[in-house]
Design a protein around this motif. Structure first.
Motif, short mmCIF file in Angstrom:
data_model
loop_
_atom_site.label_atom_id
_atom_site.label_comp_id
_atom_site.label_asym_id
_atom_site.label_seq_id
_atom_site.Cartn_x
_atom_site.Cartn_y
_atom_site.Cartn_z
N THR A 220 0.87 -1.33 0.03
CA THR A 220 0.28 0.30 -0.52
C THR A 220 1.03 1.29 0.16
N LEU A 221 1.77 1.16 0.24
CA LEU A 221 2.78 2.73 0.42
C LEU A 221 3.13 3.00 -1.04
N LYS A 222 2.92 4.35 -0.99
CA LYS A 222 3.02 5.58 -2.23
C LYS A 222 4.35 6.06 -2.25
N CYS A 223 4.95 6.72 -0.79
CA CYS A 223 5.64 7.54 -0.90
C CYS A 223 6.23 7.60 0.23
N CYS A 224 7.20 8.32 0.24
CA CYS A 224 7.94 8.75 1.98
C CYS A 224 8.52 10.22 1.56
N VAL A 225 8.10 10.44 2.18
CA VAL A 225 8.43 12.45 3.12
C VAL A 225 9.52 12.32 3.52
N VAL A 226 11.01 13.35 3.52
CA VAL A 226 11.73 12.87 5.19
C VAL A 226 11.20 14.93 4.98
N THR A 227 12.33 15.30 5.94
CA THR A 227 11.94 16.45 6.06
C THR A 227 13.04 16.66 7.88
N SER A 228 13.87 18.29 8.02
CA SER A 228 14.08 18.30 8.85
C SER A 228 15.98 18.52 9.30
N GLU A 229 15.88 18.03 7.91
CA GLU A 229 17.53 17.39 8.37
C GLU A 229 17.68 17.18 7.08
N GLY A 244 11.54 1.28 -2.88
CA GLY A 244 10.50 1.15 -3.92
C GLY A 244 9.34 2.54 -4.00
N VAL A 245 9.30 3.02 -3.84
CA VAL A 245 8.29 4.36 -3.87
C VAL A 245 9.01 5.94 -4.00
N PRO A 246 8.72 6.61 -4.86
CA PRO A 246 9.26 8.14 -4.63
C PRO A 246 10.15 8.52 -3.22
N VAL A 247 10.62 9.14 -3.34
CA VAL A 247 11.07 10.09 -1.77
C VAL A 247 10.90 11.74 -2.46
N ILE A 248 10.45 12.25 -1.61
CA ILE A 248 9.97 13.63 -1.50
C ILE A 248 11.10 14.07 0.01
N ASN A 249 11.46 15.77 -1.24
CA ASN A 249 12.42 16.21 -0.08
C ASN A 249 11.54 17.45 0.75
N GLU A 250 11.04 17.53 2.09
CA GLU A 250 10.13 18.78 2.44
C GLU A 250 11.36 19.50 3.30
N TYR A 251 10.64 21.02 3.06
CA TYR A 251 11.80 21.90 3.74
C TYR A 251 10.75 23.03 4.28
N GLY A 252 11.00 22.58 5.66
CA GLY A 252 9.65 23.99 6.26
C GLY A 252 10.34 24.58 7.83
N ILE A 259 7.87 25.36 3.49
CA ILE A 259 8.16 26.12 2.47
C ILE A 259 8.92 25.94 0.86
N ALA A 260 9.34 24.23 0.89
CA ALA A 260 9.75 24.49 -0.62
C ALA A 260 8.70 22.33 -0.50
N PHE A 261 8.52 21.71 -1.48
CA PHE A 261 8.14 20.36 -1.81
C PHE A 261 8.42 19.62 -2.84
N GLN A 262 8.85 19.17 -3.30
CA GLN A 262 9.69 18.24 -4.68
C GLN A 262 8.39 18.22 -4.87
#
Length: 437
Positions: A220-229, A244-252, A259-262
């Motif tokens: 069921t896993l769709k994506c991974c969002v990493v943040t803070s580091e 095995g899913v898209p990895v999204i870089n978050e900045y807030g 602030i920014a989101f891939q």
């Protein structure tokens, strides 16, 4: 029932109205957006000059018609009682209150008016929606810290329940703990992972050691969002490979907004809906797109508390392809206080040391994670978690690379640990300097 939305509404945050306003902003064409941005900057500046005694004092020399005369705020400006910083009509009882993590060394309590906080969540939901994530129905695997005191612990667990998420404590990243995490992915239909980069990377390394792909275990896993580091390119590659899913870089920033989101085109898109993001030089003047400078942000909707030309403490670059309506964050270099001063007087980004070391010692799988501390101008200590000591060959290779990229005469020592000490929030600060800046 949309429990997440309902909970915000129940707490007085007008999410439905915020979503309508956000849709109106995003429907504007380029010409309309330019007028909108100019007006919102003027409105928020005028509001706080008229209704906030703290900001009136800070901005007493502002020329209302010249944005570059607006002073740059720092976190230290805000380290005074919150009651002294609130605008007219606002009290601690009718605003959203939180505090920054203090990872920059300058923690403080902040406030947002309730509509502004609702707009923050509307923006976040909008961006996660790019990847088919709905906070009302999508189950989150949350890799964050958690308070260790009993009241704080159960309060966070209750909030997690309301927010449709399961929290994995990141204070224990032993193989035993990670094996338990893996079992939960086998039994729970998680839609996405969200949390601190360093902890999620450790989980990916564990999967690699076991020869496992998370998507095959949790389909069921769709994506991974990493943040803070910081997310380094090789870590992103590892995460995509093992999850095995898209990895999204978050900045807030909690005091501001997302602030920014891939985006799905792999572009780090800046939030221009509710924020005005500038890159400034040391003289507080804007630098051309493509050049490095300090990240300075204006919150366009927070009427309770001024965040106008607020220096976040980060160094970044806006892409040359950026427009007012769609700014693109090309690179986030690091924090301004994460600088090393070398014996020659040269200043270098602390992450330079981290990146050089990382490239050498992580290729054999021995070292799980590490931090670097500058003790004096010439002395650096590398604390690491690993299966065994770092070989003499690798130690010499690191010292050699430091000399090549930086300068000669640097002293590097190494110390192995069973675990590294994280901040109270659970973040792992990769570089810190004990040398006076």
């Amino acid at each position: 029932m949309k429990l997440f939305d309902f909970t915000l509404h129940l707490n007085g945050f007008p999410l439905a109205k915020a979503k309508q306003v956000l849709n109106t902003i995003q429907d504007k064409n380029e010409v309309e957006f330019e007028s909108y941005l100019l007006q919102k900057k003027q409105d928020i500046l005028t509001h706080h000059l008229a209704h906030n005694s703290f900001y009136k004092q800070l901005g007493q020399h502002i020329n209302i018609n010249d944005w570059n005369t607006v002073p740059v705020m720092t976190k230290r400006d805000l380290q005074q009682p919150l009651a002294l910083r609130l605008s007219d009509g606002f009290t601690p009882k009718n605003v959203y209150i939180n505090k920054t993590s203090g990872s920059s060394g300058d923690p403080f309590v902040f406030a947002k008016d309730k509509f502004c906080h609702a707009l923050t969540w509307a923006e976040i939901q909008n961006r996660f929606g790019w990847y088919g994530i709905d906070f009302n129905s999508s189950l989150q695997a949350r890799f964050y810290g958690i308070p260790l005191d009993k009241i704080g612990y159960y309060k966070e667990r209750f909030k997690d329940k309301l927010s449709n998420r399961y929290r994995f404590s990141i204070f224990d990243l032993s193989d035993t703990a990670l094996a338990n995490y893996l079992d939960l992915f086998k039994s729970k239909p998680f839609d996405y992972i969200n949390g601190y980069t360093s902890a999620i990377v450790q989980f990916a390394k564990y999967l690699k050691d076991k020869g496992l792909i998370l998507k095959t275990i949790c389909p069921t896993l769709k994506c991974c969002v990493v943040t803070s580091e910081m997310l380094f390119p090789d870590d992103k590659k590892l995460l995509e490979q093992q999850f095995g899913v898209p990895v999204i870089n978050e900045y807030g920033a909690s005091e501001l907004d997302l602030i920014a989101f891939q985006n799905p085109d792999d572009v780090w898109q800046v939030n221009s809906d509710t924020l005005f993001v500038e890159i400034l030089n040391e003289k507080n003047q804007p630098v051309p797109n493509g050049e490095e400078g300090r990240v300075v942000i204006t919150s366009l909707y927070n009427t309770a508390h001024p965040f106008i030309r607020y220096n976040l403490g980060d160094i970044g670059i806006l892409s040359k392809t950026s427009t007012l309506q769609k700014p693109v964050l090309e690179k986030l270099v690091g924090r301004t206080n994460d600088m090393a001063i070398l014996p020659s007087g040269t200043r270098a980004a602390g992450l330079t040391f981290y990146y050089i070391t990382k490239a050498i010692i992580e290729d054999d799988g021995n070292v799980k994670e590490f931090i670097i501390t500058q003790k004096t101008r010439s002395e650096f200590k590398i604390d690491f978690v690993g299966k065994s000591e770092i070989s003499e060959t690798k130690q010499q290779a690191i010292i050699s690379e430091m000399k090549r990229y930086l300068e000669d005469g640097l002293i590097i020592t190494f110390e192995k640990h069973d675990a590294l000490k994280r901040s109270k929030s659970g973040k792992l600060k990769q570089f810190k300097s004990l040398v006076s800046q």
